[in-house]
Design a protein around this motif. Structure first.
Motif, PDB file in Angstrom:
ATOM      1  N   MET A 287       0.837  -1.181   0.000  1.00 42.97           N
ATOM      2  CA  MET A 287       0.000   0.000   0.000  1.00 42.97           C
ATOM      3  C   MET A 287       0.885   1.248   0.000  1.00 42.97           C
ATOM      4  O   MET A 287       1.883   1.309   0.689  1.00 42.97           O
ATOM      5  CB  MET A 287      -0.914   0.006   1.221  1.00 42.97           C
ATOM      6  CG  MET A 287      -1.776   1.250   1.286  1.00 42.97           C
ATOM      7  SD  MET A 287      -3.049   1.219   2.548  1.00 42.97           S
ATOM      8  CE  MET A 287      -4.279   0.248   1.733  1.00 42.97           C
TER       9      MET A 287
ATOM     10  N   GLU B 269      -4.343   3.022  -8.235  1.00 36.46           N
ATOM     11  CA  GLU B 269      -5.381   2.078  -7.840  1.00 36.46           C
ATOM     12  C   GLU B 269      -5.819   2.510  -6.448  1.00 36.46           C
ATOM     13  O   GLU B 269      -5.097   2.309  -5.473  1.00 36.46           O
ATOM     14  CB  GLU B 269      -4.843   0.657  -7.832  1.00 36.46           C
ATOM     15  CG  GLU B 269      -4.449   0.165  -9.214  1.00 36.46           C
ATOM     16  CD  GLU B 269      -3.949  -1.263  -9.183  1.00 36.46           C
ATOM     17  OE1 GLU B 269      -4.478  -2.085  -8.417  1.00 36.46           O
ATOM     18  OE2 GLU B 269      -3.004  -1.541  -9.938  1.00 36.46           O
TER      19      GLU B 269
ATOM     20  N   GLN C 123      -5.308   0.698  -3.237  1.00 42.12           N
ATOM     21  CA  GLN C 123      -3.924   0.461  -2.836  1.00 42.12           C
ATOM     22  C   GLN C 123      -3.254   1.721  -2.273  1.00 42.12           C
ATOM     23  O   GLN C 123      -2.047   1.734  -2.048  1.00 42.12           O
ATOM     24  CB  GLN C 123      -3.110  -0.042  -4.039  1.00 42.12           C
ATOM     25  CG  GLN C 123      -3.574  -1.372  -4.577  1.00 42.12           C
ATOM     26  CD  GLN C 123      -3.424  -2.482  -3.545  1.00 42.12           C
ATOM     27  OE1 GLN C 123      -2.419  -2.573  -2.854  1.00 42.12           O
ATOM     28  NE2 GLN C 123      -4.443  -3.310  -3.417  1.00 42.12           N
TER      29      GLN C 123
END
Length: 130
Positions: free
Chosen positions: A1, A28, A31
């Motif tokens: 992350m 994303e 993430q």
């Protein structure tokens, strides 16, 4: 992350530009963790960053875009606190809002943005309002 430390002040227009600069990146959203961070000038135990219009609007826009958002705050020296918070979070990116100033204005009044850029070893994403 990935973690983005989005350092936000009270200016709604600059905050909106910061949010736009983040939401336009090819990320994303699931993430990415975004920590909205505000440094108050004075120590006030009743101060709450989430009560600032710039912060509440940024939260709303970022969450609408699908990001996970947290809010953190401190008081005191903005440059030192931003750098410390970035280190504590191990932030991948520090997002800052620049202010348009003349070279003389920068020399006389300093710049949190300039100092963070010069003192940080992390990626800094700089947004400026038109």
């Amino acid at each position: 992350m990935k973690t983005i430390l989005l350092c936000i002040d009270t200016d709604v227009e600059r905050a909106n530009e910061q949010v736009k600069s983040v939401t336009e990146l090819p990320l994303e959203t699931e993430q990415v963790r975004i920590v909205l961070y505000h440094v108050f000038r004075a120590d006030d135990e009743n101060a709450d960053a989430e009560n600032l219009k710039s912060v509440s609007e940024a939260i709303e826009r970022l969450e609408e875009a699908g990001f996970t958002v947290e809010v953190a705050q401190s008081s005191g020296n903005a440059v030192r606190n931003i750098l410390d918070q970035a280190a504590e979070l191990d932030a991948d990116v520090i997002s800052l809002a620049g202010r348009k100033r003349s070279p003389t204005g920068k020399a006389l009044f300093g710049s949190v943005t300039q100092d963070v850029i010069l003192k940080s070893n992390r990626t800094v994403l700089l947004s400026t309002a038109e």
